[in-house]
Scaffold this motif. Sequence first.
Motif, PDB file in Angstrom:
ATOM      1  N   GLY A  34       0.817  -1.200   0.000  1.00  0.00           N
ATOM      2  CA  GLY A  34       0.000   0.000   0.000  1.00  0.00           C
ATOM      3  C   GLY A  34       0.849   1.247   0.000  1.00  0.00           C
ATOM      4  N   SER A  35       0.187   2.380   0.029  1.00  0.00           N
ATOM      5  CA  SER A  35       0.919   3.638   0.082  1.00  0.00           C
ATOM      6  C   SER A  35       0.090   4.672   0.822  1.00  0.00           C
ATOM      7  CB  SER A  35       1.263   4.120  -1.330  1.00  0.00           C
ATOM      8  OG  SER A  35       0.082   4.363  -2.070  1.00  0.00           O
ATOM      9  N   VAL A  36       0.738   5.774   1.186  1.00  0.00           N
ATOM     10  CA  VAL A  36       0.090   6.870   1.893  1.00  0.00           C
ATOM     11  C   VAL A  36       0.096   8.076   0.972  1.00  0.00           C
ATOM     12  CG1 VAL A  36       0.192   8.413   3.894  1.00  0.00           C
ATOM     13  CG2 VAL A  36       0.824   6.006   4.142  1.00  0.00           C
TER      14      VAL A  36
ATOM     15  N   MET B 285      -6.065   8.483   7.893  1.00  0.00           N
ATOM     16  CA  MET B 285      -5.019   8.354   8.902  1.00  0.00           C
ATOM     17  C   MET B 285      -5.412   8.929  10.257  1.00  0.00           C
ATOM     18  SD  MET B 285      -2.619   6.650   7.571  1.00  0.00           S
ATOM     19  CE  MET B 285      -1.278   6.930   8.689  1.00  0.00           C
TER      20      MET B 285
ATOM     21  N   GLN C 203     -10.323   3.988   1.062  1.00  0.00           N
ATOM     22  CA  GLN C 203      -9.040   4.345   1.650  1.00  0.00           C
ATOM     23  C   GLN C 203      -9.236   4.568   3.142  1.00  0.00           C
ATOM     24  OE1 GLN C 203      -8.153   7.872  -0.518  1.00  0.00           O
ATOM     25  NE2 GLN C 203      -7.869   6.802  -2.434  1.00  0.00           N
TER      26      GLN C 203
ATOM     27  N   TYR D 205      -4.388  12.611   5.300  1.00  0.00           N
ATOM     28  CA  TYR D 205      -3.515  11.554   4.814  1.00  0.00           C
ATOM     29  C   TYR D 205      -4.320  10.272   4.797  1.00  0.00           C
ATOM     30  CZ  TYR D 205       0.458  14.642   5.166  1.00  0.00           C
ATOM     31  OH  TYR D 205       1.323  15.679   4.982  1.00  0.00           O
ATOM     32  N   ARG D 206      -4.135   9.494   3.747  1.00  0.00           N
ATOM     33  CA  ARG D 206      -4.902   8.268   3.588  1.00  0.00           C
ATOM     34  C   ARG D 206      -3.982   7.116   3.186  1.00  0.00           C
ATOM     35  NH1 ARG D 206     -10.266   9.046   3.505  1.00  0.00           N
ATOM     36  NH2 ARG D 206     -10.979  11.175   3.365  1.00  0.00           N
ATOM     37  N   VAL D 207      -4.350   5.918   3.668  1.00  0.00           N
ATOM     38  CA  VAL D 207      -3.653   4.697   3.280  1.00  0.00           C
ATOM     39  C   VAL D 207      -4.533   3.998   2.249  1.00  0.00           C
ATOM     40  CG1 VAL D 207      -2.807   2.456   4.073  1.00  0.00           C
ATOM     41  CG2 VAL D 207      -2.614   4.459   5.569  1.00  0.00           C
TER      42      VAL D 207
END
Length: 109
Positions: free
Chosen positions: A3-5, A26, A23, A12-14
């Motif tokens: 995954g990514s941020v 955060m 998503q 901010y979302r993962v």
Amino acid sequence: AGGSVSYDGYNYRVHKRSSSGPQLNMSRSFGDLCLSSSGVVSEPDTVQVKLKGNEHFLLVCSDGVWEFLSEQEAVNIVKDALKSGDKESAARALACAASDQWAERDVGT
């Protein structure tokens, strides 16, 4: 871990790489006490409001609603759905309206 941020201009979302699906915001960290040494705060912001007694309902929603619907839109959706007397359908209508707005915004990007 696959995954990514990213920052969407709001939070901010993962998310999964190469995915336009849901998503994780955060700011949601309830239960993440083990990450407090890394700066994760699990204490929610709270506000106390004195009710007048003439309220018909209280909306407690996550950013998944508030990011896509205004307060008045959310109230109108719930108020209209409650005319049938079914609280579950009111919650479902609100969730669906927010999801529809998310999908519309996501498709447009």
